[in-house]
Write a protein that holds these residues in place. Structure first.
Motif, PDB file in Angstrom:
ATOM      1  N   HIS A 106      50.874 151.734  40.898  1.00 36.55           N
ATOM      2  CA  HIS A 106      50.082 150.859  40.853  1.00 36.55           C
ATOM      3  C   HIS A 106      49.790 151.028  39.046  1.00 36.55           C
ATOM      4  O   HIS A 106      48.284 151.630  38.784  1.00 36.55           O
ATOM      5  CB  HIS A 106      49.217 150.151  41.657  1.00 36.55           C
ATOM      6  CG  HIS A 106      48.349 148.855  40.761  1.00 36.55           C
ATOM      7  ND1 HIS A 106      47.287 148.684  41.441  1.00 36.55           N
ATOM      8  CD2 HIS A 106      48.786 147.816  40.405  1.00 36.55           C
ATOM      9  CE1 HIS A 106      46.777 147.408  41.038  1.00 36.55           C
ATOM     10  NE2 HIS A 106      47.361 146.642  40.154  1.00 36.55           N
ATOM     11  N   VAL A 130      53.289 142.265  38.313  1.00 37.71           N
ATOM     12  CA  VAL A 130      51.567 141.711  38.770  1.00 37.71           C
ATOM     13  C   VAL A 130      51.587 140.236  38.128  1.00 37.71           C
ATOM     14  O   VAL A 130      51.320 139.157  37.841  1.00 37.71           O
ATOM     15  CB  VAL A 130      51.209 142.128  39.590  1.00 37.71           C
ATOM     16  CG1 VAL A 130      49.816 141.612  39.249  1.00 37.71           C
ATOM     17  CG2 VAL A 130      51.001 142.904  39.923  1.00 37.71           C
ATOM     18  N   TYR A 161      53.695 147.004  39.281  1.00 42.13           N
ATOM     19  CA  TYR A 161      54.376 148.810  40.790  1.00 42.13           C
ATOM     20  C   TYR A 161      54.964 148.731  40.719  1.00 42.13           C
ATOM     21  O   TYR A 161      56.558 147.844  39.773  1.00 42.13           O
ATOM     22  CB  TYR A 161      54.164 148.224  42.480  1.00 42.13           C
ATOM     23  CG  TYR A 161      52.265 146.969  42.383  1.00 42.13           C
ATOM     24  CD1 TYR A 161      51.625 148.107  43.418  1.00 42.13           C
ATOM     25  CD2 TYR A 161      52.404 145.801  42.488  1.00 42.13           C
ATOM     26  CE1 TYR A 161      50.782 147.496  43.160  1.00 42.13           C
ATOM     27  CE2 TYR A 161      51.322 145.928  43.186  1.00 42.13           C
ATOM     28  CZ  TYR A 161      49.851 146.378  43.169  1.00 42.13           C
ATOM     29  OH  TYR A 161      48.842 145.453  44.348  1.00 42.13           O
ATOM     30  N   ALA A 205      55.362 141.195  45.567  1.00 44.51           N
ATOM     31  CA  ALA A 205      53.728 142.290  44.753  1.00 44.51           C
ATOM     32  C   ALA A 205      53.088 142.086  46.046  1.00 44.51           C
ATOM     33  O   ALA A 205      52.342 142.738  46.541  1.00 44.51           O
ATOM     34  CB  ALA A 205      52.785 141.043  43.362  1.00 44.51           C
ATOM     35  N   VAL A 206      53.245 141.381  47.292  1.00 47.47           N
ATOM     36  CA  VAL A 206      51.626 140.935  48.779  1.00 47.47           C
ATOM     37  C   VAL A 206      52.952 142.563  48.978  1.00 47.47           C
ATOM     38  O   VAL A 206      52.045 143.392  49.566  1.00 47.47           O
ATOM     39  CB  VAL A 206      52.545 139.623  49.345  1.00 47.47           C
ATOM     40  CG1 VAL A 206      51.870 140.287  50.526  1.00 47.47           C
ATOM     41  CG2 VAL A 206      51.979 138.683  48.486  1.00 47.47           C
ATOM     42  N   GLU A 210      51.038 144.908  47.111  1.00 49.30           N
ATOM     43  CA  GLU A 210      49.771 145.504  48.218  1.00 49.30           C
ATOM     44  C   GLU A 210      49.888 145.801  49.521  1.00 49.30           C
ATOM     45  O   GLU A 210      47.949 146.173  49.622  1.00 49.30           O
ATOM     46  CB  GLU A 210      48.678 143.556  47.688  1.00 49.30           C
ATOM     47  CG  GLU A 210      48.594 143.694  46.115  1.00 49.30           C
ATOM     48  CD  GLU A 210      48.765 141.831  45.832  1.00 49.30           C
ATOM     49  OE1 GLU A 210      48.328 141.300  47.216  1.00 49.30           O
ATOM     50  OE2 GLU A 210      48.698 141.304  44.941  1.00 49.30           O
ATOM     51  N   ARG A 211      49.881 145.263  50.120  1.00 54.24           N
ATOM     52  CA  ARG A 211      50.410 145.600  51.242  1.00 54.24           C
ATOM     53  C   ARG A 211      49.893 147.024  51.640  1.00 54.24           C
ATOM     54  O   ARG A 211      49.546 147.874  52.479  1.00 54.24           O
ATOM     55  CB  ARG A 211      50.233 144.784  52.331  1.00 54.24           C
ATOM     56  CG  ARG A 211      50.316 143.955  52.618  1.00 54.24           C
ATOM     57  CD  ARG A 211      50.907 142.897  53.695  1.00 54.24           C
ATOM     58  NE  ARG A 211      50.714 141.414  53.808  1.00 54.24           N
ATOM     59  CZ  ARG A 211      50.818 140.500  54.722  1.00 54.24           C
ATOM     60  NH1 ARG A 211      52.188 141.174  55.429  1.00 54.24           N
ATOM     61  NH2 ARG A 211      51.068 139.431  55.312  1.00 54.24           N
ATOM     62  N   SER A 264      47.119 149.118  50.132  1.00 51.85           N
ATOM     63  CA  SER A 264      46.415 148.806  51.336  1.00 51.85           C
ATOM     64  C   SER A 264      46.808 149.843  52.859  1.00 51.85           C
ATOM     65  O   SER A 264      45.412 150.677  52.572  1.00 51.85           O
ATOM     66  CB  SER A 264      46.051 147.548  51.578  1.00 51.85           C
ATOM     67  OG  SER A 264      45.185 147.523  52.393  1.00 51.85           O
TER      68      SER A 264
END
Length: 273
Positions: free
Chosen positions: A13, A38, A80, A124-125, A128-129, A132
């Protein structure tokens, strides 16, 4: 920059505050690549085909495709990037049919997937997950979930894309086709010009405009990656270099060391182990 390297994958990222064209060179990977934008005003050139990327868009490239980022405006560029070897797909229990969007198309075609082409969540989600979950020390689960989710969504979108419309190829596409068909042979601008019945000046101008680099750099990059792909199957370095279009071993050795920072023998040894 957040970066994680695994045995058969890497994920990053990155945010570049003021990107410049000079920061991004034409390159090619041995792995497959997924790049999700993003934020930013950028385009991507893949084998001479230019794609304008909207925020949330996903680009995919397979190992044989050269690609280069083009900065449209020097505004913050966030992305990403996931690189993985095809063998990882089988290892985590996924069907290799999910690799069809990478393999079952002509180079430089159907590389772009817009956010609205994804049925469930924007790409993108998913990234992101994954980051995380990685921060929660669940690296393997995160990569498996990310790759399986993205490949399923991409395969669905790929199947829904219209077939590539037959059209007359541009001069730059003709040049790229000639080069890829003759990588093992001696390639000169003069030979390309004679084959396409155009001038040497036009060859250089059209290619540089479309691909963003010189014919020489493109051919060199393709041949070096071809050598790396075949390393391990052929242990005779000199023979393999000749099969990849390098007819002077000392020049090949020097170019290889400059590009990768190691000797050709080291990649042969690593892939043979």
């Amino acid at each position: 920059m957040d970066y994680i390297q695994g045995d058969e994958f890497s994920i990053s990222h990155t945010i570049t505050k003021a990107p410049r064209d000079d920061d991004f060179e034409l390159h090619i990977h041995e792995s497959y690549e997924l790049l999700c934008v993003v934020k930013g005003s950028v385009s991507y050139i893949v084998e001479g085909h230019k794609y304008k990327l909207s925020e949330g868009a996903l680009m995919l490239m397979r190992s044989s495709e050269t690609h280069k980022l083009v900065v449209e405006k020097s505004t913050e560029y966030e992305r990403y990037v996931l690189n993985f070897l095809p063998s990882l797909v089988s290892k985590i229990g996924l069907s290799r049919e999910l690799l069809a969007p990478f393999k079952d198309r002509n180079i430089g075609e159907k590389n772009l997937y817009l956010s609205e082409e994804f049925k469930y969540l924007p790409p993108a989600v998913y990234f992101e997950r994954a980051f995380s979950d990685i921060e929660m020390s669940r690296e393997n689960d995160a990569i498996i979930s990310l790759l399986s989710s993205l490949l399923l969504e991409i395969k669905r979108a790929f199947d829904n894309k219209e077939e590539f419309i037959t059209r007359k190829r541009t001069v730059s596409e003709e040049i790229i086709s000639y080069i890829n068909d003759n990588l093992k042979n001696d390639i000169t601008i003069e030979k390309i010009a004679n084959s396409l019945h155009i001038s040497k000046t036009q060859v250089s101008r059209e290619f540089k405009s479309a691909v963003g680099t010189s014919v020489y750099d493109y051919v060199l990059t393709k041949r070096l990656i071809l050598f790396n792909k075949r390393a391990g199957k052929e242990k005779n370095i000199q023979k393999l270099s000749q099969e990849c279009g390098f007819h002077d071993y000392s020049s090949f050795y020097r170019l290889y060391k400059k590009r990768f920072g190691v000797s050709p023998a080291s990649i042969i040894k690593n892939k043979s182990n």
